[in-house]
Design an enzyme around this catalytic site. Structure first.
Site, mmCIF file in Angstrom:
data_model
loop_
_atom_site.group_PDB
_atom_site.id
_atom_site.type_symbol
_atom_site.label_atom_id
_atom_site.label_comp_id
_atom_site.label_asym_id
_atom_site.label_seq_id
_atom_site.Cartn_x
_atom_site.Cartn_y
_atom_site.Cartn_z
ATOM 1 N N GLY A 10 0.791 -1.234 0.000
ATOM 2 C CA GLY A 10 0.000 0.000 0.000
ATOM 3 C C GLY A 10 0.821 1.280 0.000
ATOM 4 N N ASN A 12 1.650 2.948 -2.635
ATOM 5 C CA ASN A 12 0.977 3.834 -3.591
ATOM 6 C C ASN A 12 -0.318 4.393 -3.004
ATOM 7 O OD1 ASN A 12 2.367 4.037 -6.348
ATOM 8 N ND2 ASN A 12 2.609 1.884 -5.777
ATOM 9 N N ARG A 57 -15.234 -15.445 -9.624
ATOM 10 C CA ARG A 57 -14.626 -14.115 -9.807
ATOM 11 C C ARG A 57 -15.633 -13.084 -10.302
ATOM 12 N NH1 ARG A 57 -9.312 -14.692 -13.206
ATOM 13 N NH2 ARG A 57 -9.574 -12.432 -13.287
ATOM 14 N N MET A 82 -3.492 -7.160 -7.521
ATOM 15 C CA MET A 82 -2.841 -8.176 -8.342
ATOM 16 C C MET A 82 -3.828 -9.147 -8.997
ATOM 17 S SD MET A 82 0.066 -6.910 -8.225
ATOM 18 C CE MET A 82 1.506 -7.859 -8.660
ATOM 19 N N ASN A 99 -4.481 2.084 -13.561
ATOM 20 C CA ASN A 99 -3.561 1.179 -12.864
ATOM 21 C C ASN A 99 -2.164 1.770 -12.910
ATOM 22 O OD1 ASN A 99 -2.554 -1.335 -11.742
ATOM 23 N ND2 ASN A 99 -1.809 -1.866 -13.790
ATOM 24 N N HIS A 101 1.730 0.576 -13.137
ATOM 25 C CA HIS A 101 2.479 -0.624 -13.485
ATOM 26 C C HIS A 101 3.977 -0.316 -13.433
ATOM 27 C CE1 HIS A 101 3.278 -4.498 -15.230
ATOM 28 N NE2 HIS A 101 4.140 -3.914 -16.049
ATOM 29 N N GLU A 166 6.516 6.115 -9.074
ATOM 30 C CA GLU A 166 5.063 5.850 -9.050
ATOM 31 C C GLU A 166 4.348 6.749 -8.040
ATOM 32 O OE1 GLU A 166 5.207 1.476 -8.217
ATOM 33 O OE2 GLU A 166 3.799 1.409 -9.906
#
Ligand code: GAR
Length: 195
Positions: A10, A12, A57, A82, A99, A101, A166
């Site tokens: 966490g 980010n 899912r 993820m 997102n 990356h 990031e």
């Protein structure tokens, strides 16, 4: 309002919190993700959506979308989440999911981007914030910054260099989107940023 999806440390998420962005809720795919504690410390609503609590899912992702909709989330941010989101989720938030990356896409997509860049022997990698579609790290690029790979870099040292980038790029992309300054173009992958 932003909804943040996490699975891990966490850092980010912390950068988003520290930048003062309006975060309505944090979803974790794991009950033990340290990111949850960061959210709770900041007084943000949290919920765990572990796969084993749902029949499949699609149902898990639909339940996540309901939870975010209840909190009036307009922008979904994947910050170390993820899992590939199922179409049932992506369609509900079409064009409103981003997102971060840890590579310069389209190089090194997937869950092992830092390991893959080192194993390839690349001299440069970086960070990418991109829109999310149903593919693997395949949506349009919003912001990117390169990071040089040094001869003595390890997975850990490279990860910390990329994450430092990031932590600036992700809040900046969110700010630009919420301010209406990010425009996608019809019939092309190019994204334009108003200055
Ligand atoms: C981030 O570096 C992010 O780029 C990566 O996971 C890390 C999460 O760190 N995401 C991916 O690899 C997705 N393919 P954090 O939990 O400390 O923010």
């Amino acid at each position: 309002m932003i909804g943040v999806l996490v699975s891990g440390a966490g850092t980010n998420l912390q950068a988003l919190i520290d930048s003062g962005l309006p975060i309505a809720g944090v979803i974790s795919s794991r009950p033990d993700a340290p990111a949850l504690e960061r959210a709770r410390r900041a007084g943000i609503d949290t919920e765990v959506f572990a796969l084993h609590d749902h029949a499949d899912r699609d149902l898990r992702d639909a339940a996540m979308a309901d939870w975010l909709t209840e909190r009036k989330v307009e922008l979904v941010v994947l910050a170390g989440f993820m899992w590939l989101l199922r179409p049932v989720f992506v369609e509900r938030f079409a064009g409103r999911i981003v997102n971060t990356h840890p590579a310069l896409l389209p190089a090194f997509p997937g869950a092992q981007a830092i390991e893959d860049a080192l194993a390839y022997g690349a001299r440069w990698t970086g960070a990418t914030v991109h829109f999310v579609d149903e593919g693997l790290d395949s949506g349009e690029v919003i912001l990117q910054e390169p990071v040089a790979i040094a001869d003595d870099d390890t997975v850990e040292s490279l990860r910390s260099k990329i994450q430092a980038v990031e932590h600036l790029l992700l809040p900046e992309a969110c700010r630009l989107i919420l301010a209406g300054k990010v425009q996608r173009s019809e019939g092309s992958r190019r994204v334009f940023i108003e200055s």
